[in-house]
Design an enzyme around this catalytic site. Structure first.
Site, short mmCIF file in Angstrom:
data_model
loop_
_atom_site.label_atom_id
_atom_site.label_comp_id
_atom_site.label_asym_id
_atom_site.label_seq_id
_atom_site.Cartn_x
_atom_site.Cartn_y
_atom_site.Cartn_z
N GLU A 1 0.81 -1.22 0.00
CA GLU A 1 0.00 0.00 0.00
C GLU A 1 0.84 1.27 0.00
O GLU A 1 0.50 2.23 -0.68
CB GLU A 1 -0.95 0.02 1.20
CG GLU A 1 -2.06 -1.00 1.12
CD GLU A 1 -3.04 -0.76 -0.02
OE1 GLU A 1 -3.06 0.32 -0.63
OE2 GLU A 1 -3.80 -1.70 -0.32
N ASP B 1 -8.49 8.10 -4.22
CA ASP B 1 -8.41 7.00 -5.16
C ASP B 1 -9.53 7.22 -6.18
O ASP B 1 -10.29 8.17 -6.08
CB ASP B 1 -8.63 5.69 -4.37
CG ASP B 1 -8.52 4.43 -5.20
OD1 ASP B 1 -8.13 4.49 -6.36
OD2 ASP B 1 -8.84 3.36 -4.66
N TRP C 1 -12.80 1.76 8.43
CA TRP C 1 -12.79 2.26 9.80
C TRP C 1 -14.15 2.08 10.46
O TRP C 1 -14.23 1.62 11.60
CB TRP C 1 -12.35 3.73 9.80
CG TRP C 1 -12.22 4.32 11.16
CD1 TRP C 1 -11.15 4.18 12.01
CD2 TRP C 1 -13.17 5.15 11.81
NE1 TRP C 1 -11.41 4.88 13.17
CE2 TRP C 1 -12.63 5.49 13.07
CE3 TRP C 1 -14.42 5.65 11.46
CZ2 TRP C 1 -13.30 6.30 13.98
CZ3 TRP C 1 -15.09 6.46 12.36
CH2 TRP C 1 -14.53 6.77 13.60
N ASP D 1 -16.50 -0.12 9.75
CA ASP D 1 -16.70 -1.55 10.01
C ASP D 1 -15.82 -2.02 11.16
O ASP D 1 -16.23 -2.84 11.98
CB ASP D 1 -16.41 -2.39 8.77
CG ASP D 1 -17.51 -2.31 7.73
OD1 ASP D 1 -18.63 -1.89 8.07
OD2 ASP D 1 -17.25 -2.67 6.57
N TYR E 1 -11.23 -4.88 11.04
CA TYR E 1 -12.01 -5.00 9.81
C TYR E 1 -11.92 -6.43 9.28
O TYR E 1 -12.94 -7.04 8.91
CB TYR E 1 -11.48 -4.00 8.78
CG TYR E 1 -12.11 -4.10 7.41
CD1 TYR E 1 -13.35 -3.54 7.16
CD2 TYR E 1 -11.46 -4.76 6.38
CE1 TYR E 1 -13.93 -3.62 5.90
CE2 TYR E 1 -12.03 -4.85 5.12
CZ TYR E 1 -13.26 -4.28 4.88
OH TYR E 1 -13.84 -4.38 3.65
N HIS F 1 -9.18 -6.82 2.10
CA HIS F 1 -8.72 -5.45 2.36
C HIS F 1 -8.81 -4.61 1.09
O HIS F 1 -9.30 -3.48 1.11
CB HIS F 1 -7.28 -5.45 2.88
CG HIS F 1 -6.63 -4.11 2.82
ND1 HIS F 1 -7.12 -3.02 3.50
CD2 HIS F 1 -5.55 -3.68 2.14
CE1 HIS F 1 -6.35 -1.97 3.24
NE2 HIS F 1 -5.40 -2.34 2.41
#
Length: 148
Positions: A36, A49, A65, A67, A96, A119
């Site tokens: 990432e 994005d 965040w 979740d 998460y 993710h």
């Protein structure tokens, strides 16, 4: 290649591992971070994005965040503050994934591939062909270790 970058990277991964012993194995979490952001705290913390705002070294979305709050407690009570914290952002991603990367949803014990794909693309990312390329990057990191 000099030894300094390797030592620095080993120290960084060691520090990240020291602050976290969670649901997602450290090697997997560290490689997600590496893919990432190079496992660096971005400056600025957030960037847009094509779909949404991504924040912190794990490129957390606000939905990650929210979740994670269901599993991980208050998480600094603020999405961007949490994403700007190594500890909180890691805890948020872990929470998460605890919510979505579970045997009852996957039909098997979760693997790093499941964690990475969920993710990257959301709760059903483990089923999406669109996440395979991302998983290959994480797998390369796991196989070879992060490179600078």
């Amino acid at each position: 290649m000099t030894k300094a970058p390797v030592i620095l990277l080993a120290s960084l991964i060691g520090c990240l591992s020291a602050v976290h012993a969670g649901y997602v194995p450290d090697a997997c979490m560290n490689c997600i971070c590496y893919v990432e952001s190079g496992c660096r705290m971005p400056d600025p913390i957030c960037h847009m994005d094509t779909k949404s705002l991504l924040c912190g070294p794990f490129s957390l979305r606000h939905s990650h965040w929210l979740d994670a709050l269901q599993k991980g407690g208050p998480l600094m009570n603020d999405y961007q503050r949490c994403a700007a914290s190594w500890t909180c952002s890691r805890q948020a991603l872990d929470a998460y994934l605890q919510r979505y990367a579970v045997s009852s949803r996957l039909g098997h014990s979760p693997t790093c591939q499941d964690f990475a794909r969920i993710h990257h693309e959301g709760p059903n990312g483990f089923k999406s062909a669109a996440t395979i390329e991302y998983w290959e990057k994480v797998k390369k990191c796991l196989d070879r270790g992060p490179t600078l």
